[in-house]
Design a protein around this motif. Structure first.
Motif, PDB file in Angstrom:
ATOM      1  N   TYR A 633      20.368  47.398  44.844  1.00  0.00           N
ATOM      2  CA  TYR A 633      21.765  46.753  45.250  1.00  0.00           C
ATOM      3  C   TYR A 633      21.561  45.509  45.899  1.00  0.00           C
ATOM      4  N   ASP A 634      20.180  45.290  46.650  1.00  0.00           N
ATOM      5  CA  ASP A 634      20.226  43.970  47.474  1.00  0.00           C
ATOM      6  C   ASP A 634      19.194  43.051  46.527  1.00  0.00           C
ATOM      7  N   LYS A 635      18.854  43.180  45.237  1.00  0.00           N
ATOM      8  CA  LYS A 635      18.060  42.454  44.814  1.00  0.00           C
ATOM      9  C   LYS A 635      18.440  41.664  43.637  1.00  0.00           C
ATOM     10  N   GLY A 636      17.979  40.905  42.767  1.00  0.00           N
ATOM     11  CA  GLY A 636      18.475  40.179  41.680  1.00  0.00           C
ATOM     12  C   GLY A 636      18.620  38.582  41.961  1.00  0.00           C
ATOM     13  N   GLY A 637      17.867  37.880  42.857  1.00  0.00           N
ATOM     14  CA  GLY A 637      18.021  36.883  43.169  1.00  0.00           C
ATOM     15  C   GLY A 637      16.778  36.039  42.519  1.00  0.00           C
ATOM     16  N   TYR A 638      16.756  34.933  41.850  1.00  0.00           N
ATOM     17  CA  TYR A 638      15.724  34.043  41.195  1.00  0.00           C
ATOM     18  C   TYR A 638      14.475  33.567  42.451  1.00  0.00           C
ATOM     19  N   PHE A 682      19.039  31.340  46.200  1.00  0.00           N
ATOM     20  CA  PHE A 682      19.663  32.506  45.465  1.00  0.00           C
ATOM     21  C   PHE A 682      19.637  33.755  46.198  1.00  0.00           C
ATOM     22  N   THR A 683      20.848  34.259  45.957  1.00  0.00           N
ATOM     23  CA  THR A 683      20.813  35.725  46.449  1.00  0.00           C
ATOM     24  C   THR A 683      21.203  36.768  45.704  1.00  0.00           C
ATOM     25  N   GLY A 684      20.439  37.612  45.582  1.00  0.00           N
ATOM     26  CA  GLY A 684      20.536  39.079  44.643  1.00  0.00           C
ATOM     27  C   GLY A 684      21.873  39.598  45.089  1.00  0.00           C
ATOM     28  N   LYS A 685      22.709  40.006  44.058  1.00  0.00           N
ATOM     29  CA  LYS A 685      23.805  40.813  44.217  1.00  0.00           C
ATOM     30  C   LYS A 685      23.582  42.325  43.345  1.00  0.00           C
ATOM     31  N   GLY A 686      22.332  42.414  43.206  1.00  0.00           N
ATOM     32  CA  GLY A 686      22.171  43.705  42.338  1.00  0.00           C
ATOM     33  C   GLY A 686      21.502  43.679  41.105  1.00  0.00           C
ATOM     34  N   VAL A 687      20.563  44.684  40.693  1.00  0.00           N
ATOM     35  CA  VAL A 687      19.841  44.410  39.726  1.00  0.00           C
ATOM     36  C   VAL A 687      19.450  45.720  39.045  1.00  0.00           C
ATOM     37  N   LEU A 688      19.610  45.875  37.341  1.00  0.00           N
ATOM     38  CA  LEU A 688      19.035  47.301  36.989  1.00  0.00           C
ATOM     39  C   LEU A 688      17.911  47.201  36.261  1.00  0.00           C
ATOM     40  N   THR A 689      16.941  48.063  36.292  1.00  0.00           N
ATOM     41  CA  THR A 689      15.796  47.783  35.831  1.00  0.00           C
ATOM     42  C   THR A 689      15.439  48.977  34.859  1.00  0.00           C
ATOM     43  N   SER A 690      14.446  48.579  33.837  1.00  0.00           N
ATOM     44  CA  SER A 690      13.875  49.748  33.118  1.00  0.00           C
ATOM     45  C   SER A 690      12.352  49.312  32.600  1.00  0.00           C
ATOM     46  N   GLU A 691      11.767  50.552  32.497  1.00  0.00           N
ATOM     47  CA  GLU A 691      10.318  50.556  32.556  1.00  0.00           C
ATOM     48  C   GLU A 691       9.644  50.258  31.106  1.00  0.00           C
ATOM     49  N   SER A 692       8.671  49.538  30.971  1.00  0.00           N
ATOM     50  CA  SER A 692       8.289  49.378  29.697  1.00  0.00           C
ATOM     51  C   SER A 692       6.515  49.227  30.023  1.00  0.00           C
ATOM     52  N   ASN A 693       5.732  49.947  29.455  1.00  0.00           N
ATOM     53  CA  ASN A 693       4.279  49.896  29.613  1.00  0.00           C
ATOM     54  C   ASN A 693       3.928  49.931  31.198  1.00  0.00           C
ATOM     55  N   GLY A 694       4.444  50.581  32.072  1.00  0.00           N
ATOM     56  CA  GLY A 694       4.319  50.663  33.218  1.00  0.00           C
ATOM     57  C   GLY A 694       4.953  49.534  34.153  1.00  0.00           C
ATOM     58  N   ILE A 695       5.838  48.440  33.586  1.00  0.00           N
ATOM     59  CA  ILE A 695       6.311  47.678  34.477  1.00  0.00           C
ATOM     60  C   ILE A 695       7.794  47.866  34.443  1.00  0.00           C
ATOM     61  N   GLN A 696       8.575  47.565  35.459  1.00  0.00           N
ATOM     62  CA  GLN A 696       9.832  47.722  35.634  1.00  0.00           C
ATOM     63  C   GLN A 696      10.299  46.303  35.608  1.00  0.00           C
ATOM     64  N   TYR A 697      11.239  46.031  34.507  1.00  0.00           N
ATOM     65  CA  TYR A 697      11.762  44.902  34.042  1.00  0.00           C
ATOM     66  C   TYR A 697      13.312  44.752  34.369  1.00  0.00           C
ATOM     67  N   ALA A 698      13.887  43.630  34.705  1.00  0.00           N
ATOM     68  CA  ALA A 698      15.162  43.450  35.277  1.00  0.00           C
ATOM     69  C   ALA A 698      15.782  43.434  33.544  1.00  0.00           C
TER      70      ALA A 698
END
Length: 984
Positions: A633-638, A682-698
């Motif tokens: 919820y508190d991530k997503g900023g550059y 930059f302030t994160g307002k939320g990020v959804l991630t998925s895993e690929s090859n062991g790495i979570q990508y936004a």
């Protein structure tokens, strides 16, 4: 076994047959065909194939609906009469028929035709012709087969006017038409029907003739069955193949051996038939006939007995009882009769005959084992179930994928040993059949099916049921039941839902940049107007009437359950999943990493008064990760200049909502990654991630930045070829410029706010643009002067090199393709687009001097990278011909030269246009008098070097000027004055 074609090891009712490539009339035993589902007489075709009598085509098909030819049937008969082996045959010096040896597509069959003719099996059609490519009728084939069985055509009356009646009577007696009731015996036979007749004949008894003297010259001739020493009829099959069809019993096991053949066990042959070429596990539990060679028990084929039939195949979870009738059972809603009390009958496990359970036990555990497959079989032809086979199946999530193995359902499976589907990935759901129930003793793992949709109904019960779209599904044991309105991807196997990732998907996510306070107009329910941005880059004002399943009831902030109130900007800077109700209002759900958890993106939260931002209270909050792995919820900023977010890596195809002070942009992950060093906080307002090859990508993220505009919002460049001139118009109540373009895949029109046409582009030019919500921003026009090139060399590789010559100045260069270089095919002369990718690019044409014609618009990034190639396979349509070379100077310094022959004070000046020109371009010379001469023409003569020669310009009397043209040579030219005069 990763990467090999699946399946090579098979499971009952998961697969049918292995397709084998076969040549016409030549094939191996046990073959199946690519069009097997079109074959009606399956046993006959399979048997004749196994006996090498009839075959398929090189593409693996049998073409059962095709007609059998007279030449083909002759070969079939010759091979059958020789026990399936190619016979050694000769041909006479003089052919019997005129249309066989000299007919290209029939000459191959001459020896078979001559052999059949010599045995009285076939004859010609008259006039010395055989008609080898003619069709064969049922009566004709019956006559041939009867002769093969020993009947004499002359004795039996198979010649003359009544031949067909005599043939059909005897053919019916001998069973040649068995299984073909209703056959039109006078019509052309299909390959399917011909196989059935041949198979019937093979199982029929052969005959011989007995001659009995009845007095005088009279002799009685009688056809009688040939019998063996045990007084059993000798069939054609036994005589020619030393083979017979046995009552094989009921199939109990099929196992593959180390040589790729199979052992088939039945209740009548516990040791089994060995070295069987084909996998017959699809006949498990059925009564079968076995075609075997008598001498060594070699199996030609295994076929379901004519009384054996699979009545139904379904999932254990679809079993149900029938009220007041213990001898019936339902499977998938259809009732089936049993010989005895249904629930007391035994169910045998597939390929594991020692494991048996009563149907009562199977039924009692139907929800826990819902995906198991069960088959109802009738083995005595009375239409009742007397045999049942169950194949246990496990549905589980793939939790690990390595180089040598995977893990699913807390068990490891190896690629080397087990049949695992191609492309298996972590988080897949799979259907697993354990090795105990397969032909190979290895597990077979297939990918579970999924459906995407919205839950439109829920029934509570044992188990719960959910309606997704128009269909109802049962919930598998230990699977959480989704709520009405939930959207997403559902794992469904045999009508049961095993995983309900029902929180939505990326296309159902929106971002709210601002909202008004809730209001109720004219007594209607409260709604909130908000500016929403969507993952496809569009935006609009929406009306919201429900959040987290709670109706909005007032205009002051209140996040408690049952009395939700929304004030101005309470929803701002948040992402939600959404659905749209029948009134067109939006129903939102907050994102949450787990049920009823804090920190769900509560950017407007103020502690106890609003329950940490949980609109509607904690009890209404359900896990909602929109189909992704995690929600932060508190991530997503550059994080400048790392090319990452504060949550970690960014997927190139991610959707990033960026809100600045004066604008909001929807960007791709690649654009954000290319920011590098940019200013702003930059302030994160939320990020959804998925895993690929062991790495979570936004994959989806939102952020705010304290600058007036969004940095690098033009990073995603798009291209289009103008198929018509741009024009001004209105679009979504905005004054816009409309650009009709071809994008390489479609003709469309894009709209830019304003009224100025970028760089004055017109039909036949191209544009570079970026998306700006529902509009576009045109970054540049690709025109003849700036962007036209001749492609003189290309290696046709991704990120490869392309040699170019610029149209404007003839400068040569070699540049590298950007990794995302765009290729768009065009027909510039017609101002239309054509389909074509990088492979369709042609090198530029040349003129007689070796100069190149421009054939593409090329956009570069200024650092040697090519971003787009808009190419014509001929050449660009340009007024000057489009040669890509440097223009050369045209020097003309003829000023105030005197006109002779008494014309005092009359002078002439000559100018050239253009003053620079390319090879082949027309140059116009204009001669101008300082004062017109009345009554006489003025002749002006000039000379042009570089081989052009003299030019005469005649100025008509009373006029001040005239022109002449010449074609520009390859080098710079100088125009010199020779004379100017009028006649005396």
């Amino acid at each position: 076994m990763r990467g090999k074609e699946f399946p090579q090891k098979k499971v009952l009712s998961l697969v049918l047959c292995v397709a084998v490539m076969l040549s016409v009339m030549v094939m191996g035993a046990g073959a199946a065909f690519s069009d097997q589902d079109k074959i009606e007489n399956t046993e006959a075709v399979d048997a004749c194939s196994a006996l090498n009598i009839i075959g398929g085509y090189p593409d693996g098909s049998y073409k059962p609906e095709g007609n059998i030819k007279r030449s083909e049937i002759c070969k079939m008969i010759c091979v059958a009469l020789n026990g399936g082996e190619e016979p050694t045959l000769g041909t006479p010096a003089t052919p019997t028929f005129s249309d066989v040896r000299n007919t290209p597509n029939a000459a191959w069959a001459e020896k078979y035709i001559e052999s059949c003719v010599s045995q009285g099996i076939v004859s010609g059609v008259g006039g010395g012709r055989f008609s080898p490519n003619g069709n064969v009728t049922g009566s004709q084939l019956a006559k041939m087969l009867l002769v093969c069985l020993g009947f004499d055509s002359d004795i039996e009356g198979y010649t003359g006017n009544a031949w067909d009646m005599n043939v059909n009577v005897r053919a019916t007696q001998k069973g040649l038409y068995k299984g073909l009731e209703g056959l039109d015996v006078s019509a052309a036979l299909t390959r399917d029907t011909a196989a059935q007749m041949v198979w019937n004949a093979l199982q029929a008894g052969e005959v011989k003739y007995e001659y009995t003297w009845v007095g005088g010259d009279a002799t009685k001739v009688t056809a009688v069955d040939k019998l063996d020493n045990a007084n059993n009829p000798i069939t054609l099959l036994k005589d020619k193949y030393n083979a017979e069809v046995k009552d094989g019993g009921i199939v109990t096991s099929v196992k593959e051996d180390s040589k790729g053949t199979y052992t088939v066990k039945t209740d009548k042959n516990a040791n089994g038939y060995t070295k069987v070429a084909k996998d017959y596990s699809d006949l498990m539990g059925q009564k079968v006939d076995v075609l075997v060679k008598i001498s060594d028990n070699t199996v030609y084929g295994v076929y379901a007995n004519e009384d054996s039939k699979v009545l139904a195949t379904g999932a254990v979870g679809q079993l149900d009882t029938v009220s007041n009738d213990t001898k019936k059972m339902k499977l998938n809603g259809v009732e089936y009769k049993f010989e005895k009390t249904a629930l007391s009958e035994n169910v045998v496990y597939n390929n594991d005959p020692d494991t048996k359970k009563t149907l009562q036990t199977i039924y009692n555990n139907r929800n826990a084992n819902a995906s198991d497959e069960i088959k109802f079989i009738d083995n005595n032809g009375d239409g009742k179930v007397d045999s049942m086979i169950v194949t246990p199946m496990t549905v589980a999530e793939v939790t690990y994928v390595g180089s040598t193995s995977i893990t699913a359902g807390n068990k490891s499976y190896k690629f080397e040993d087990d049949d695992i589907y191609e492309g298996v990935a972590k988080n897949d759901w799979a259907v697993i059949v354990a090795g105990d129930y397969t032909t190979t003793d290895n597990a077979v793992i297939t990918k579970a099916g999924t459906i995407e949709g919205e839950v439109t109904g829920v029934r509570t019960g044992s188990p719960d049921e959910v309606k997704i779209g128009d269909d109802w599904y049962k919930m598998a044991t230990n699977t959480q039941t989704p709520a009405v309105g939930d959207k997403g991807v559902f794992v469904v196997v045999n009508g049961y839902v095993y995983d309900a990732d029902a929180s939505g998907s990326s296309k159902d996510i929106l971002y709210i940049s601002a909202n008004e306070a809730a209001e109720s107009k004219l007594g209607d329910n409260f709604t909130v107007e908000a500016k929403a941005y969507f993952t496809d880059g569009t935006n609009k004002v929406v009306k919201i009437d429900m959040i987290n399943g709670e109706d909005i009831t007032k205009a002051t902030k209140d996040f408690t359950q049952g009395s939700v109130g929304i004030a101005k900007d309470n929803l701002a800077n948040q992402m939600f999943t959404y659905s749209i109700d029948s009134d067109g209002n939006y129903e939102l759900k907050q994102l949450a990493n787990a049920d009823a958890k804090n920190n769900i993106g509560a950017v407007v939260g103020d502690g106890a008064t609003d329950n940490n931002g949980k609109i509607g209270g904690a009890s209404v909050i359900k896990e909602n990760k929109a189909g992704y792995d995690t929600y932060l919820y508190d991530k997503g900023g550059y994080k400048s200049p790392t090319n990452k977010l504060d949550s970690g890596s960014i997927a190139d195809d991610a959707v990033i909502f960026v809100q600045a002070t004066n604008e909001v942009k929807v960007l791709t992950g690649k654009t954000v990654k290319n920011w590098n060093t940019v200013s702003g906080t930059f302030t994160g307002k939320g990020v959804l991630t998925s895993e690929s090859n062991g790495i979570q990508y936004a994959k989806v993220a939102a952020m705010t930045v304290n600058t007036n505009t969004v940095p690098g919002a033009n990073g995603d460049k798009l291209y289009g070829y103008l198929t018509a001139d741009p024009y001004t118009t209105k679009y979504e109540n905005e004054n816009v410029v409309a650009y009709p373009i071809w994008t390489g895949s479609e003709n469309t029109t894009v709209y830019e706010k304003g009224s100025a046409i970028k760089d004055g582009v017109k039909a036949g030019d191209a544009i570079q643009y970026h998306l700006d919500g529902n509009f576009v921003g045109v970054d540049a026009g690709l025109t003849d002067t700036a962007n036209a090139y001749a492609i003189t060399g290309f290696d046709y590789e991704a990120e490869g090199e392309m040699a170019l010559v610029k149209y404007a100045d003839g400068a040569a260069s070699t540049l590298t393709l950007d990794e995302d270089c765009v290729f768009i095919g065009i027909d510039d002369s017609a101002k239309t687009g054509v389909e074509g990718d990088m492979s369709a690019v042609s090198l530029a044409q040349q003129d007689q001097y070796g100069n190149y014609y421009a054939n593409a618009y090329v956009m570069t990034d200024g650092s040697g990278k090519i971003l787009a190639v808009i190419f014509d396979n001929d050449k660009l349509d340009m007024a000057d011909g489009g040669l890509a070379l440097k223009a050369k100077a045209v020097t003309c310094n003829i000023t105030s030269e005197n006109v002779t022959n008494g014309e005092n004070n009359k002078t002439v000046t000559v100018t050239a246009s253009p003053t620079t020109a390319k090879l082949g371009e027309k140059v116009t010379l204009t001669a101008t008098l300082n004062k017109a001469i009345a009554g006489k023409d003025t002749t002006v003569v000039v000379s042009v070097d570089q081989g052009v020669g003299s030019l005469t310009i005649t100025i008509p009397k009373g006029q001040k000027s005239a022109t002449a043209t010449f074609t520009m040579p390859s080098e710079a030219v100088t125009v010199g004055f020779t004379s100017a005069s009028v006649p005396q």
